[in-house]
Design an enzyme around this catalytic site. Sequence first.
Site, PDB file in Angstrom:
ATOM      1  N   LYS A 133       0.685  -1.177  -0.095  1.00 29.09           N
ATOM      2  CA  LYS A 133      -0.014  -0.257   0.054  1.00 29.09           C
ATOM      3  C   LYS A 133       0.897   1.021  -0.024  1.00 29.09           C
ATOM      4  O   LYS A 133       1.731   1.543   0.827  1.00 29.09           O
ATOM      5  CB  LYS A 133      -0.912  -0.149   1.245  1.00 29.09           C
ATOM      6  CG  LYS A 133      -1.519   1.301   1.545  1.00 29.09           C
ATOM      7  CD  LYS A 133      -2.448   1.778   0.451  1.00 29.09           C
ATOM      8  CE  LYS A 133      -3.063   3.278   0.678  1.00 29.09           C
ATOM      9  NZ  LYS A 133      -2.218   4.141   1.504  1.00 29.09           N
ATOM     10  N   GLY A 186       1.268   8.393   1.010  1.00 30.02           N
ATOM     11  CA  GLY A 186       1.994   9.380   1.901  1.00 30.02           C
ATOM     12  C   GLY A 186       3.154  10.145   1.271  1.00 30.02           C
ATOM     13  O   GLY A 186       3.355  10.610   0.339  1.00 30.02           O
ATOM     14  N   GLY A 226      -4.131  11.216  -2.306  1.00 26.81           N
ATOM     15  CA  GLY A 226      -4.957  12.294  -1.569  1.00 26.81           C
ATOM     16  C   GLY A 226      -4.248  13.854  -1.693  1.00 26.81           C
ATOM     17  O   GLY A 226      -5.017  14.622  -2.276  1.00 26.81           O
ATOM     18  N   ASP A 234      -5.918   2.128   2.561  1.00 26.57           N
ATOM     19  CA  ASP A 234      -5.577   1.174   3.598  1.00 26.57           C
ATOM     20  C   ASP A 234      -6.428  -0.072   3.554  1.00 26.57           C
ATOM     21  O   ASP A 234      -6.321  -1.256   3.389  1.00 26.57           O
ATOM     22  CB  ASP A 234      -5.512   1.688   4.951  1.00 26.57           C
ATOM     23  CG  ASP A 234      -4.181   2.734   5.215  1.00 26.57           C
ATOM     24  OD1 ASP A 234      -3.400   2.671   4.016  1.00 26.57           O
ATOM     25  OD2 ASP A 234      -4.195   3.498   6.018  1.00 26.57           O
ATOM     26  N   LYS A 290      -5.476   2.641  10.730  1.00 23.22           N
ATOM     27  CA  LYS A 290      -4.382   1.907  10.106  1.00 23.22           C
ATOM     28  C   LYS A 290      -4.422   0.655  10.672  1.00 23.22           C
ATOM     29  O   LYS A 290      -4.125  -0.328  10.055  1.00 23.22           O
ATOM     30  CB  LYS A 290      -3.274   2.854   9.986  1.00 23.22           C
ATOM     31  CG  LYS A 290      -2.175   2.242   9.026  1.00 23.22           C
ATOM     32  CD  LYS A 290      -1.097   3.044   8.873  1.00 23.22           C
ATOM     33  CE  LYS A 290      -1.435   4.366   7.882  1.00 23.22           C
ATOM     34  NZ  LYS A 290      -1.500   3.945   6.548  1.00 23.22           N
TER      35      LYS A 290
END
Length: 286
Positions: free
Chosen positions: A32, A35, A68, A185, A244
Amino acid sequence: MQTDFSNAERAEVLTQALPYIRKYTGKVVVVKYGGNAMINETLKQQVMEDIVLLWLIGVRIVLVHGGGPEINELMDRLGKKPVFVDGLRVTDKETMDIVQMVLAGKVNKTLVNLLEMKGGKAIGLSGMDGRLIGATFKNEKLGYVGEITHIHIKPVIDLLEKGYIPVISTVGCDKSGNAYNINGDTAAAYIAGALNAERLIMMTDIAGILRDKDDPDTLIPEMTLEDAAALREQGVICGGMIPKVECCVEAIHQGVKNVVIMDGRVSHSILMELLTDEGAGTWIRG
């Protein structure tokens, strides 16, 4: 830091990695990705290099990505303000169009292109392709934020069997054709579970699970599901780490052997996790 290695030292590094290469060759590993590792161009290149190297030694690797910051950037350019409730993006119809354009379009195809440039073979999918991620409304106040109803994993298995790296954007759909914004996630957990993955790697912007959130030296290197529940009760697992960890627990319940939450800001952290004794981040097992 030493950067020049003799041939003998290079050979020793490869020899030490051999048991891990043997362990993961032919196994499915889901990453995944999001970030800071996705925003920082140098880190992005290194993540792609790690994935291609693992693919070259026979690891059946699947990349599930978010995006994002890129969504926020396009919304800002279009004069639309992002709104979040409990960490989830409120997604009206216009925002859903933006999410779909960014995740299934720009971000997905950029990652596929990078993997190909590094020498890999990759194909991009969204959760809408082949009805990979089935979804429905999670909460009406959130708009088109999706709750996963099922995973139709066959398109991913087909790509793996043909030697490709599947690159998956987390946009789902329902039987009526509505598109949904799916938490990355959560999608990674369900996809890894459907594949009975050997490992799910959750890249994040901190070192892993910390006993003291302000002290990276308090990293917890390994825990069981029981430990995770106890640490949440104690308040050690708190804030943004709660959802998470919940995804990690869900992944194990879905059939993943073990999950790692690790720092995506560290160079070549994926290789450190899979091919060294030390590993990286916090390893969660059933």
